[in-house]
Design an enzyme around this catalytic site. Structure first.
Site, PDB file in Angstrom:
ATOM      1  N   ASP A 480      -7.873 -14.936  -4.977  1.00 49.90           N
ATOM      2  CA  ASP A 480      -6.976 -15.851  -4.265  1.00 49.90           C
ATOM      3  C   ASP A 480      -5.504 -15.501  -4.534  1.00 49.90           C
ATOM      4  O   ASP A 480      -5.181 -14.770  -5.489  1.00 49.90           O
ATOM      5  CB  ASP A 480      -7.291 -17.287  -4.732  1.00 49.90           C
ATOM      6  CG  ASP A 480      -6.947 -18.348  -3.696  1.00 49.90           C
ATOM      7  OD1 ASP A 480      -6.246 -18.024  -2.722  1.00 49.90           O
ATOM      8  OD2 ASP A 480      -7.362 -19.501  -3.874  1.00 49.90           O
ATOM      9  N   ASP A 550      -8.341 -22.349   5.096  1.00 52.18           N
ATOM     10  CA  ASP A 550      -8.757 -23.562   4.386  1.00 52.18           C
ATOM     11  C   ASP A 550      -9.132 -24.652   5.377  1.00 52.18           C
ATOM     12  O   ASP A 550      -9.679 -25.683   4.987  1.00 52.18           O
ATOM     13  CB  ASP A 550      -7.613 -24.068   3.486  1.00 52.18           C
ATOM     14  CG  ASP A 550      -7.596 -23.346   2.149  1.00 52.18           C
ATOM     15  OD1 ASP A 550      -8.600 -22.680   1.816  1.00 52.18           O
ATOM     16  OD2 ASP A 550      -6.577 -23.440   1.439  1.00 52.18           O
TER      17      ASP A 550
HETATM   18  C1  DGJ Z   1      -6.864 -21.898  -1.983  1.00 44.37           C
HETATM   19  C2  DGJ Z   1      -8.131 -21.410  -1.348  1.00 44.37           C
HETATM   20  O1  DGJ Z   1      -7.914 -21.111  -0.009  1.00 44.37           O
HETATM   21  C3  DGJ Z   1      -9.215 -22.462  -1.518  1.00 44.37           C
HETATM   22  O2  DGJ Z   1     -10.381 -22.051  -0.880  1.00 44.37           O
HETATM   23  C4  DGJ Z   1      -9.446 -22.683  -2.976  1.00 44.37           C
HETATM   24  O3  DGJ Z   1      -9.964 -21.532  -3.566  1.00 44.37           O
HETATM   25  C5  DGJ Z   1      -8.148 -23.095  -3.644  1.00 44.37           C
HETATM   26  N1  DGJ Z   1      -7.094 -22.158  -3.375  1.00 44.37           N
HETATM   27  C6  DGJ Z   1      -8.335 -23.225  -5.138  1.00 44.37           C
HETATM   28  O4  DGJ Z   1      -7.165 -23.483  -5.777  1.00 44.37           O
END
Ligand code: DGJ
Length: 731
Positions: A480, A550
């Site tokens: 991430d 997301d």
């Molecule tokens: C952002 C990501 O897009 C989410 O899926 C998740 O992993 C969060 N970060 C966790 O902090």
């Protein structure tokens, strides 16, 4: 050989199955561009060169052959700054004199099979010698003392051309690069629409298209990553082209940092497209004998509209960019605990989810953010990559073992490029984040960005990750990245090199990714950046799948996934079924709808399986069975966008058609129901001469009927309903 050189006329012709690209070396050594477009038979088409006698105020070239010969109107392969071409330039070098007037002339060339790698950078590659051939043209600026090599690799099957550039300092002194684009493309008309993908967090890759106008139109990032806001992709689509007809040139940069795609239309209606690293906030200092490599840009020619362009990108990226075992191996259906628990989980909760996963046929559990340091919210612990034993008793191994004992694979989340001010790592090394001495450090999501340009910092993060990944059977990592770069400075760079930081950062990230995959070659990496913020071809080289957004709402995903497929193959587009009301939009779509939309990519779940009703559990079992049933056509088939939700705001439809055209999987989503409306969906990609049976109704259609009349999908729908049609060939 797709690359031909006419030594008498000094013309190179680069042919793919459907396109031609022609370069001429002019008498003075300028690299002139003659043609890029549908395949043609002639090689010498020099008659296209303009003859603008009245090119106002344009300077003649240094060794004039006539009043009308000026670089200012000449189509060129790699236009330089400050020596007669007043349009945007691809290259600007500053030599020891301090002047950045740049002038490169042809010196030599070579043609070879296959394709060289680009040191430190992701790039397409040849699987075998017949995949592609490469032309390398070397040119020099003899005053500055710089050698510039232009690489052109031709992938005939995909109508794709890969370009990149190398600049070497042969001056004996210093040379500074002020701008260095990867490729420049001159067209002698402006009859195109500029198409690009824009967005934001939870709204990635929406499509925009507008006619070219005189002047410059561009997209760019200077956020340190390719970003949510603009994707490093643009297309020039003929004004009369559509989804499946007309000529389109697509440009995609294999790079994850600051980029720029600048398209300039000049006075004479010539169009110039420049693609490469954003010159804003960029500079590179070359000491004697040093070299710089610009990232690779792919251009694809399609005579079948945007759809044809996308299918070419999909194939090239699936076969010649993605690497490792997961390029071809079947991806596991995963369940990720982020939207199920956020930070509130422990080992028992994860095992409980894994238990349900096993019963339902889901194949992998991914433990998301919150397993390390003292991380119970997003204020702390990034950089402290050791297990929080308050949550995971006894560490990772017992947890992974318990999950594996259920027959489920285990994966975890990292955010390797970040550091929380409240972390042991930061307390020990406050200088390890990007910053400018004496200036405040902007904070984003309560975190700073680690200085990935530093080898010592990367070593530390690598060792921490290695220890974790070696401590248990971890088969997947979600990588991430959750903020943009500010005050981008590195303590280790002197003032001469400080402007290099953005690019050095990206090179550092690539180096760490490469090292990780060398150490753990079977690891399945999934990229992520607050959803799909850095979903670019550079990352696909390391991670064959990417968290698309997301925003998991099925209706919003229709738009996001529509735009994503302009460039990226469905196999790279992670898509999960999540809970309702949706956490981002509040919408309550049916379990079936969420599954049908998620089935369009790398499929998984993002909800608490322990909370599912019996009906939903049965639906999961059906979806899992469908995933296996349709895997081949979805992951290896050709992708057709059928009803565009940006235009028809009431519905969206797409289809996968197997390469041998024996199978079709079509999905239609009702975005807003309309009464008394007939819906016919034409299936462009089927074989006109085959017969197809609708598996559900038994009705048989001829391919030409499906192409010209289409399927009748008229129905009495409710908002957010979906229709899925599986058609198979009957002999
Ligand atoms: C952002 C990501 O897009 C989410 O899926 C998740 O992993 C969060 N970060 C966790 O902090």
């Amino acid at each position: 050989m797709p690359i031909f050189f006419d030594s008498e006329k000094k013309i190179f012709k680069l042919d793919t199955e459907k396109s031609s690209y022609i370069i001429r070396i002019a008498d003075e050594g300028f690299l002139t561009h003659l043609y890029y477009g549908a395949k043609i038979s002639d090689t010498d088409v020099s008659y296209v060169l303009p003859n603008f006698g009245n090119a106002s105020f344009s300077a003649e070239i240094a060794n004039p052959v006539g009043r009308s010969y000026t670089l200012d109107t000449l189509p060129q392969e790699y236009p330089c700054n400050g020596t007669g071409d007043f349009r945007a330039s691809a290259l600007s070098l500053r030599g020891e004199s301090g002047s950045s007037a740049t002038d490169i002339r042809y010196v030599s060339h070579k043609i070879c099979s296959g394709k060289p790698a680009i040191p430190g950078l992701p790039a397409t590659y040849a699987n075998c010698e017949s995949d592609c051939d490469t032309l390398e043209i070397t040119a020099e600026d003899s005053l500055i003392g710089a050698r510039v090599t232009l690489f052109y690799s031709v992938f005939p099957k995909y109508d794709a051309l890969a370009r990149s550039t190398k600049v070497e300092n042969i001056s004996g002194g210093a040379v500074d690069i002020e701008r260095v684009f990867s490729g420049a493309y001159d067209f002698s008309n402006m009859n195109y629409d500029f198409v690009s993908l824009w967005g934001a967090w939870a709204k990635e890759r929406h499509v925009t298209r507008h006619p070219l106008a005189h002047g410059t139109q561009s997209i760019a990032s200077k956020r340190g990553s390719s970003s949510h806001n603009h994707n490093p992709f643009a297309a020039l689509a003929s004004r009369n082209s559509g989804e499946e007809y007309g000529e389109v040139f697509g440009f995609s940069l294999i790079y994850s940092g600051n980029f720029s795609m600048e398209c300039e239309v000049d006075t004479f209606e010539n169009t110039r497209m420049l693609v490469g690293i954003n010159p804003v906030d960029f500079g590179w200092h070359l000491d004697s004998e040093e070299a710089f490599y610009a990232p690779e840009v792919i251009s694809v020619f399609s005579d079948e509209g945007m759809g044809g362009m996308s299918r070419r990108f999909h194939k090239l990226y699936r076969h010649n960019l993605c690497r490792g075992p997961w390029k071809t191996e079947k991806r596991p259906i995963l369940v990720n605990n982020w939207e199920a628990t956020y930070f509130g989980f422990d080992d028992d909760k994860l095992v409980a989810i894994a238990k349900d996963a096993a019963e339902l046929g889901i194949e992998m559990l991914v433990m998301d953010d919150g397993w390390f340091g003292c991380r119970n919210d997003d204020h702390t612990s990034l950089g402290d990559w050791f297990v929080n034993e308050n949550k995971l008793k006894g560490g990772l191994k017992p947890l992974a073992d318990r999950v594996n004992a259920l027959g489920i694979k285990f994966g975890i989340w990292f955010e390797p490029e970040m550091i929380s001010p409240d972390s042991e790592l930061y307390r020990l090394h406050p200088d390890w984040c990007l910053h400018v001495a004496g200036r405040y450090k902007s904070i984003g999501r309560h975190q700073y960005v680690i200085d990935m340009s530093r080898c010592d910092v990367r070593d530390n993060i690598f060792e921490q990750m290695k220890a974790i990944l070696s401590s248990a059977n971890i088969e997947y990592v979600k990588w991430d990245f959750n903020r943009n770069l500010t005050e981008a400075g590195s303590l280790l760079l002197d003032s001469v090199h400080q402007k290099e930081i953005f690019h050095r950062y990206v090179l550092g990230v690539y180096e760490l990714l490469e090292r990780l995959l060398e150490e753990f070659p079977n690891l399945l990496l999934e990229g992520c950046s607050g959803g799909g913020g850095r979903f670019d071809p550079g990352m696909l080289y390391y991670s064959p799948q990417y968290w698309t957004s997301d925003n998991t709402d099925a209706i919003d995903r229709c738009l996001i996934q529509w735009g994503t497929t302009y460039v990226y193959p469905p196999s790279s587009m992670s898509a999960h079924v999540s809970a309702v009301p949706n956490h981002q939009t509040g919408r309550r779509t049916s379990f079936k709808t969420r599954g049908d939309v998620a089935m369009a990519g790398a499929f998984g779940y993002e909800l608490d399986l322990n909370k599912l009703s019996e009906d939903d559990r049965n639906e999961v079992k059906r979806q899992v069975a469908d995933y296996h049933k349709y895997y081949n056509v979805v992951q290896n088939g050709d992708y057709y966008r059928l009803i565009n939700p940006f235009e028809d705001q009431t519905k969206c439809a797409w289809a996968y058609i197997s390469e041998d055209k024996s199978e079709v999987l079509l999905t239609m989503v009702i975005i807003r129901t309309e009464r008394h409306k007939q819906i016919f969906v034409r299936l462009t990609g089927v074989d006109a001469n085959k017969k197809y049976k609708d598996e559900a109704t038994g009705q048989i259609y001829s391919g030409d009927t499906l192409i010209n009349l289409g399927l009748n999908l008229t129905g009495w729908y409710r908002d957010w309903d979906t229709v899925v049609k599986h058609l198979v060939e009957v002999k």
